[in-house]
Enzyme design. Structure first.
Site, short mmCIF file in Angstrom:
data_model
loop_
_atom_site.label_atom_id
_atom_site.label_comp_id
_atom_site.label_asym_id
_atom_site.label_seq_id
_atom_site.Cartn_x
_atom_site.Cartn_y
_atom_site.Cartn_z
CG ASP A 189 -2.02 1.06 1.13
OD1 ASP A 189 -2.19 1.65 0.04
OD2 ASP A 189 -2.69 1.31 2.15
CG ASN A 194 0.34 3.94 4.10
OD1 ASN A 194 -0.19 4.53 5.03
ND2 ASN A 194 -0.31 3.12 3.30
CG ASP A 207 -1.13 2.37 7.86
OD1 ASP A 207 -1.21 1.93 9.03
OD2 ASP A 207 -1.63 3.46 7.52
#
Length: 271
Positions: A189, A194, A207
């Site tokens: 992701d 992030n 994350d």
């Protein structure tokens, strides 16, 4: 929550509202209002897969840390009859999604590209611990389409030009023509919020619940969408092109980027 360090229990808790997580997220602050840790909490009244996702993220954090990847240390992870939780150490730095001054944005994009290259070139020397390959993703997508999850997600997003079943047929044809491709260590992701950037250009990742061994184009497609997104107006298409230039065009297949954009659309969150 049962914390490994009892001192964390005395910290002030502050809700975090930024982000798309379905978990409750708390920032744990010390007496100077400095973030010491973050907690993700899933109540057991929520869909069961959310607790599984939390457990998977804890396992991935430990896996990545053992490989030397800059991720947060797991301070606590557990479950009881009402909830599951994951507590991680706060990392230094600002999210790449912050409103950086114009004079710093090009340097931020170059740091993102360098971090992606370093991650993708990281030797793992282990069995396929977490599988993010195209065949594996397609098997998950078939299940989501069959369960109606994709159609609900597309309807909620206002996408009504095709059904998930017909789009899946196109996706499978494209995937078969392109092939599985190389496998690298991937974030899963890899978007602007992030990635944390600290002074001196130190980069770390948060994350990582979808981290796996996968086609590196999956991370590249994520970051390009993030840089072009209206949610990050400080960047835009020109910075997305800079990211690709800095990463290395010789390492990039445009058709694979298109494939991963299509794959990702089958994983939008459903109501």
């Amino acid at each position: 929550m049962e914390l490994l360090d009892p001192a964390l229990s005395s910290l002030r808790q502050e809700p975090v509202t930024l982000g798309l997580s379905h978990a409750r997220v708390l920032r744990l602050l010390d007496s100077d209002s400095t973030a010491v840790a973050f907690a993700k909490i899933v109540d057991h009244s929520a869909p069961p897969h959310l607790a599984d996702d939390l457990e998977g993220e804890a396992a991935r954090l430990k896996w990545l840390s053992a490989l030397g990847i800059p991720v947060a240390k797991v301070l606590a992870a557990g479950t009881d009859i009402t909830q599951s939780w994951l507590v991680t150490q706060a990392l230094p730095g600002r999210p790449a999604s912050d409103p950086w001054p114009t004079s710093e944005r090009a340097a931020v994009v170059d740091l993102l590209a360098a971090a992606a290259r370093k991650l993708h070139d990281q030797p793992t020397n282990d069995v396929l611990t977490f599988d993010g390959s195209i065949p594996f993703l397609l098997s998950e997508i078939r299940e989501r389409v069959s369960a109606g999850i994709v159609d609900r997600a597309w309807a909620a997003a206002g996408k009504s030009d095709t059904t998930a079943a017909s789009a899946l047929a196109e996706l499978e044809c494209l995937a078969a023509a392109i092939g599985k491709g190389s496998q690298s260590l991937c974030h899963g992701d890899f978007c602007l919020p992030n990635v944390l950037i600290a002074p001196a250009g130190i980069v770390s990742f948060v994350d990582v619940g979808r981290a796996s061994l996968a086609d590196p184009h999956s991370d590249l497609a994520d970051m390009i969408r993030s840089l072009r997104s209206p949610m990050n107006p400080q960047f835009g298409p020109a910075y997305a092109e800079q990211f690709l230039d800095s990463y290395g065009r010789d390492r990039i297949d445009p058709e694979r980027l298109r494939l991963h954009d299509l794959l990702e659309s089958f994983f939008w969150r459903a109501p």
